[in-house]
Design a protein around this motif. Sequence first.
Motif, PDB file in Angstrom:
ATOM      1  N   LEU A 166       2.504  -0.010   0.402  1.00 53.34           N
ATOM      2  CA  LEU A 166       2.548  -0.124   1.860  1.00 53.34           C
ATOM      3  C   LEU A 166       2.392   1.241   2.528  1.00 53.34           C
ATOM      4  O   LEU A 166       1.909   1.345   3.652  1.00 53.34           O
ATOM      5  CB  LEU A 166       3.871  -0.760   2.312  1.00 53.34           C
ATOM      6  N   SER A 167       2.820   2.265   1.814  1.00 55.05           N
ATOM      7  CA  SER A 167       2.714   3.612   2.350  1.00 55.05           C
ATOM      8  C   SER A 167       1.276   3.992   2.668  1.00 55.05           C
ATOM      9  O   SER A 167       1.027   4.849   3.497  1.00 55.05           O
ATOM     10  CB  SER A 167       3.257   4.613   1.324  1.00 55.05           C
ATOM     11  N   GLU A 203      -1.178   1.577   3.277  1.00 56.12           N
ATOM     12  CA  GLU A 203      -1.949   0.416   3.716  1.00 56.12           C
ATOM     13  C   GLU A 203      -2.833   0.734   4.929  1.00 56.12           C
ATOM     14  O   GLU A 203      -3.767  -0.004   5.224  1.00 56.12           O
ATOM     15  CB  GLU A 203      -1.059  -0.816   3.965  1.00 56.12           C
ATOM     16  N   ARG A 256      -4.422   6.297  14.404  1.00 55.96           N
ATOM     17  CA  ARG A 256      -3.878   6.885  13.186  1.00 55.96           C
ATOM     18  C   ARG A 256      -4.782   8.016  12.711  1.00 55.96           C
ATOM     19  O   ARG A 256      -5.964   8.034  13.013  1.00 55.96           O
ATOM     20  CB  ARG A 256      -3.800   5.828  12.090  1.00 55.96           C
ATOM     21  N   PRO A 257      -4.210   8.928  11.945  1.00 54.95           N
ATOM     22  CA  PRO A 257      -5.024  10.045  11.474  1.00 54.95           C
ATOM     23  C   PRO A 257      -6.128   9.571  10.531  1.00 54.95           C
ATOM     24  O   PRO A 257      -5.991   8.565   9.843  1.00 54.95           O
ATOM     25  CB  PRO A 257      -4.027  10.932  10.732  1.00 54.95           C
ATOM     26  N   ILE A 283      -8.131   9.935   7.373  1.00 57.36           N
ATOM     27  CA  ILE A 283      -7.838  10.529   6.071  1.00 57.36           C
ATOM     28  C   ILE A 283      -8.777   9.967   5.008  1.00 57.36           C
ATOM     29  O   ILE A 283      -9.042   8.769   4.987  1.00 57.36           O
ATOM     30  CB  ILE A 283      -6.363  10.279   5.687  1.00 57.36           C
ATOM     31  N   THR A 312       5.084  10.155   2.115  1.00 57.74           N
ATOM     32  CA  THR A 312       3.912   9.368   1.758  1.00 57.74           C
ATOM     33  C   THR A 312       3.263   9.928   0.494  1.00 57.74           C
ATOM     34  O   THR A 312       2.845   9.179  -0.386  1.00 57.74           O
ATOM     35  CB  THR A 312       2.902   9.375   2.919  1.00 57.74           C
ATOM     36  N   ASN A 353       5.043   8.673  -2.467  1.00 54.06           N
ATOM     37  CA  ASN A 353       4.659   7.306  -2.816  1.00 54.06           C
ATOM     38  C   ASN A 353       3.268   7.251  -3.443  1.00 54.06           C
ATOM     39  O   ASN A 353       3.023   6.456  -4.347  1.00 54.06           O
ATOM     40  CB  ASN A 353       4.725   6.406  -1.584  1.00 54.06           C
ATOM     41  N   LEU A 354       2.381   8.096  -2.933  1.00 53.19           N
ATOM     42  CA  LEU A 354       1.037   8.171  -3.514  1.00 53.19           C
ATOM     43  C   LEU A 354       1.115   8.604  -4.978  1.00 53.19           C
ATOM     44  O   LEU A 354       0.395   8.099  -5.835  1.00 53.19           O
ATOM     45  CB  LEU A 354       0.212   9.203  -2.764  1.00 53.19           C
TER      46      LEU A 354
END
Lengths: 370, 504
Positions: free
Chosen positions: B161-162, B164, B423-424, B426, B458, B461-462
């Motif tokens: 989810l981090s 998504e 959102r950024p 990336i 994040t 989590n990645l």
Amino acid sequence: MPLDIERDQRRFKEIVRGRLRKNLRKYVTQGEMMGRKGKDLVSIPIPSLDVPRFKFGDNGAGGVGTGEGEEGQPVGKGGQPQGGPGEAGSDPGSEHFMEVDVSLDELAEILGDELELPRILPKGDASLQDEKSKYDSIRSTGPESLRHKKRTYLKALKRQISTGEYTPDDPRVVPIKSDKQYRSWSTIQHPEVNAVIIYVMDVSGSMTDDQKEIVRTEAFWIDTWLGSQYKGIEKRYIIHDAVAKEVDEHTFYHTRESGGTRISSAYKVCADLIEKDFPPADWNIYVFQFSDGDNWGEDNEKAFSELGDRILPHVNLYAYGQVESPYGSGEFLGRLKSRFGESHEAIVTSEIEDKDAIYESIKTFLGKGK
Amino acid sequence: MPISEIAPLPAELQEWQEKIEKLAAGHGLDFFPTIFEMVPADRLNEIAAKGGFPVRYPHWRFGMEYEKLGKGYHYGLQKIYELVINNDPCYAYLMASNELVDQKLVMAHVYGHCDFFKCNAWFGHTNRKMMDQMANHGARIRRYMDEVGVEPVEEFIDACLSIEDLIDIHSPFIKRRADRHDPGERKDAPPKPARFQSSEYLDPFVNPKAELRRDDTEDTPKPHKIPEHPERDVMLFLLERAPLNAWQADVLSIIRDEAYYFAPQGQTKIMNEGWASYWHSKMMTTQIASAAEIVQFADHHSGTVASSGGSLNPYKLGIELFRDIEDRWNRGAYGKEYEECDDHAERQDWDRQLGGGRDKIFEVRRVHNDLTFIDSFLTLDFVREHKLFKFGYNPGTEYYEIETRAFPQVKSQLLVNLTNLGRPHISVVDGNYKNRGELYLEHAYTGVELQMNYAQDTLQNLHRLWTRPVHIATVIDEVETIVSFDGKSVTVDQGDEVESEEDD
């Protein structure tokens, strides 16, 4: 079809409790982080329970709003602009932690588990009976003030219909004596084990706000734990410098005197209080004394005899917490120990150097399981 | 699955549904069959907490959402009036405690949404059997939970989810490459010797110049770059490249599917709500509400489109823009001649009696998303009339302050906020960073920094997905910076100084 939502809710709460456990030392140490919500709930900030993502910093991006106003006029406090601009795309304002409500019982349970506190076996078994009246039944006799009008009316109506007195065209219902119904009560007895916590604190000039903060934080956890072990708990507060008096909770934490220190005065007030209000046969008595360890030298002997004769024999626990202060001599702890021995069964002592020591101190105080 | 559990609506509402459906179709709205279910407040909260899908996979965050909604409702802070699911058939939930006038309003509103779901191009590639798909996802995830345990699966979902957000929202329309990388394509030529060691006087013989040049130019295979071009769909990249076992790969693909399903809703919020509000208001005021109900309708309607405390309400912005477009196209107030007219009075009275407004708004709802909608139709007159302003953060006062009311700035700020859903931007740039199999992402810096604590979490989590060190290049304090997580600690590299934070 049952929804999973209850399961999800349960998982959420488990995770919250997990975070609480993980950070318990921090919460114990920084009691002020928590907000009291009503009587039984505290709200606790839990770090980052939302899902982290790459997102823009709160204060960088602007947005578009609508309404009156000049250039330069504020539209919202930093970090929390008022909802709207977020709706239109950017999402500023959400914090990196959230507040959760936890009941005091739950908190006590976590504290108990983490500190491995033994459950307390209350003394004096269920010697005290508490009586409660509950209005839960109906009788045909009783005082007029307790007459149940609806029931009375219904009974009268039934009687009139069954005897043919009731005429729908003239719907008059007149109760006679035998129709009258009264509320009635039953007395419920339930055993109650009572406990009282007596807090004693030195408020002489050498105890500063930092020390009191520590006392307050410790007292919160003591209250939480003992409160979970007893039903209904009384709390009393005694402050002293050269003289002592009983005060309410607010005064307890907000008084600062400049006088000297005579601990015996506090012990006397405490002993009198026990004698008068809390017969030891019926009460589990806890005394927590906080001081920076200063006492007038000639007072020690008097204090110890008061403590030894009139307090120790009656209490489950007498806990002495010595809070380190830049002004106090800290002598009292040593004197206390040498007088009563290192391992007196009712005495437990702890030295609290700073906030970080609160955690261990609570464990020491409550670890005896008394 | 949910169809079987749906109780028929009470007779009165059923009649109204039929009526409203006919009215909506009469206006030219084109929708999937729509199924209404009336549910009590807490059930509606449950469904809303699950993103509209009662059959969704289990996860703690739905429980958290439910707590929030429940509290909000309990304290009277918020109340969900309706919930519509983009599906064929469309599902819509009505709150049982609403009064009749509200139910009618909601039904009219719902038909607006259903039309939008079916007809707007950005929803063209969404799964119209998502209700079934979500049930299927739920079943698969429950099975993994049975097999490997609830916690590992839930924690893995957390990590997915981090990221998504890190999908390519345009990929349903533009194929940038085949979804699956074919390893057969790669021609692994044997490595060529470069330069042999030799003493100086022998060098021209041992390393003849011609041969060296040949190495440089001709068949030397270019070092194979992974990915060949920066990729926006980080989730897909991980799906193909990260060392995931079978259940993990499946969970990641589920989260990715759902992200793509929900993306158009984020891209069209202003339009979608504006469109539904436009239609409920039109139908209620002209056809549905009785004289006695109109005041109550007006009250509730103004409640939904109210703008409070300077904030911009997407419902309001959307409905007003649709009305503005309809009005301008009816009057012919567009095009070169109109644009070049600088007489304010003349512009206001402009009326070529073209009457094309209705057709225009139907066209707009078909082809635009919020970004292109605002870009094409937000005008100077509109910004003035609705008193829009741009605000920004003032670090001196720690307040957001009104910066300007100038049209170009207001519009561009709105566009900035809507770009990439605010959102950024990336992308994955390198999956073999430093030739050590590390993952290197890049944030396309446009003047706004990433929120650092979120970025660090994040990255962690990645790392759970990639299992090797992960990096993101961004800009902090106007300095190019690489933030990294190697499994133990986060480092912030700004070239000269390296800050390291131990992770607890």
